[in-house]
Design an enzyme around this catalytic site. Structure first.
Site, short mmCIF file in Angstrom:
data_model
loop_
_atom_site.label_atom_id
_atom_site.label_comp_id
_atom_site.label_asym_id
_atom_site.label_seq_id
_atom_site.Cartn_x
_atom_site.Cartn_y
_atom_site.Cartn_z
N HIS A 1 9.39 33.90 15.06
CA HIS A 1 9.57 35.63 15.07
C HIS A 1 8.00 35.57 14.79
O HIS A 1 7.11 34.74 14.44
CB HIS A 1 10.10 35.85 13.46
CG HIS A 1 9.44 35.16 12.37
ND1 HIS A 1 9.80 33.91 11.96
CD2 HIS A 1 8.63 35.48 11.43
CE1 HIS A 1 9.37 33.42 10.84
NE2 HIS A 1 8.30 34.38 10.59
N HIS B 1 1.30 36.09 14.66
CA HIS B 1 1.32 34.73 15.43
C HIS B 1 2.63 34.61 15.13
O HIS B 1 3.50 34.95 14.46
CB HIS B 1 0.42 33.78 14.66
CG HIS B 1 0.78 33.78 13.33
ND1 HIS B 1 0.01 34.30 12.42
CD2 HIS B 1 1.50 32.70 12.41
CE1 HIS B 1 0.57 34.34 10.94
NE2 HIS B 1 1.55 33.23 11.05
#
EC number: 3.1.-.-
Lengths: 172, 172
Positions: free
Chosen positions: B115, B34
Site C-alpha cells: 500500500h 512510497h
C-alpha cells in the site's frame, strides 16, 4: 520534469545541518541536507534514459572524494543563505565538471561553490545574528563520499531520489 | 541506525498521494509517498556493507513488477491510517519475500499488505469522513516499477536514501 544532482553526507553531518535548517531553512522539509553537484535542470521524459546512462558512465569514471567542511559562511548579499563551506579538491571538482560535460552540459547561473545549506531566505537581522555567532565556532569535519544521487522534484516542491550512483570502477 | 526499504512510484502517483498526505499524513514531510517493502529495522554500522551486498544480489535476482493501485482502503481499527491499496502479484510478492530471507530476515509485526499511505494518525471523525468520500471514488492506476531504495532515518525522523537498486539482471 526538474532534476538535480546532489550528495547526501553522513547522517552525523545531516543531523548537524538539520539542527540549523529546522529553524532557518525554508526548504527544510523538501529535501534532506545535501551538497548540490548540479543545479535543477529540466529533463524531457524521452531524454531521461540517455541522461541516466551518461551519469552512470561518469560515476564510474570518477573517484570517491573527501568531503571536508572547513567553516560556516554566507552568500549574503547575493542571497540570504547560510552554509557549511566544503574545501575544494581535485576529485570533487573533477566530478562536478564531468557532470557538466557533453550531453550533461547545462548553463550555470553561478560558479560552483561546494557547500551544504543550513539557512536560506532569512531576513537580514536573523542572518547577521546567526552568522555572527557561527563565525565564532570552529567546524572541521571530514568524510569520504562514495556516491551521489539524481533527484526529481514533485509538485509540492519536495525531491525524490531517482537513482544513486556509486563513484569509481570498483565501488561495489 | 534505522533502515527501511521502499519503492517510490511515478511522480504522477506521488503527486496524487501528496494531495491527501498534505492534510492527513503526519509523516508528510518526513519522506516522499512510497510503498514500504521492508519495515524499519536497526542496522549496526559494521553490518551495513554485507547487508547492502545481499540486497544488490536480491535486486538482480528479482524482476521489475507491476504496481497496480486498485482502491482506497483503511487499516482502521488497527491504526487510523488511509492508504491506496496495491494489488498483489507474483513479482511483487517474490521481491518482498526475498528481502526477508537469510541475512535479511527480520521479525515482521504484521503481514505484508502492499500500500501507499495517504493519511495516518487521523482522528476518528476525520478518518471516517474522508474514507467515506474516498470509497465512492474509483482509482485505477498501473505502472512498472524497476527499482527500490534503501533508506535510513535521521535524528529528526526524516529519511534519506542510501542506495537505489535496479530490479533484474539486465536493468541498466
Amino acid at each position: 520534469m526538474k532534476y538535480g544532482i546532489a550528495v547526501f553526507p553522513s547522517r552525523k553531518l545531516q543531523d548537524l545541518a538539520n539542527s540549523y535548517r529546522k529553524r532557518y531553512d525554508t526548504k527544510y522539509s523538501m529535501i534532506p541536507p545535501h551538497l548540490t553537484l548540479k543545479d535543477p535542470f529540466p529533463v524531457e521524459e524521452s531524454e531521461l534514459e540517455g541522461l541516466v546512462r551518461e551519469i552512470r558512465k561518469t560515476a564510474k569514471e570518477c573517484r570517491p572524494f573527501k568531503l571536508e567542511i572547513i567553516k560556516y559562511s554566507s552568500f549574503y548579499p547575493v542571497t540570504n543563505t547560510l552554509y557549511m563551506k566544503a574545501a575544494e579538491n581535485k576529485e570533487l571538482i573533477e566530478l562536478q565538471e564531468s557532470l557538466d560535460k557533453g550531453p550533461l552540459e547545462r548553463k550555470r547561473e553561478h560558479p560552483f561553490i561546494p557547500h551544504i545549506t543550513i539557512g536560506q531566505e532569512m531576513d537580514y537581522d536573523e542572518l547577521s545574528d546567526v552568522f555572527g555567532r557561527l563565525k565564532l565556532e570552529t567546524i572541521h569535519h571530514e568524510e569520504l563520499i562514495d556516491r551521489f544521487s539524481l533527484l526529481y522534484q514533485l509538485e509540492n516542491g519536495a525531491w525524490t531520489v531517482h537513482e544513486t550512483f556509486l563513484l569509481g570502477e570498483d565501488n561495489e
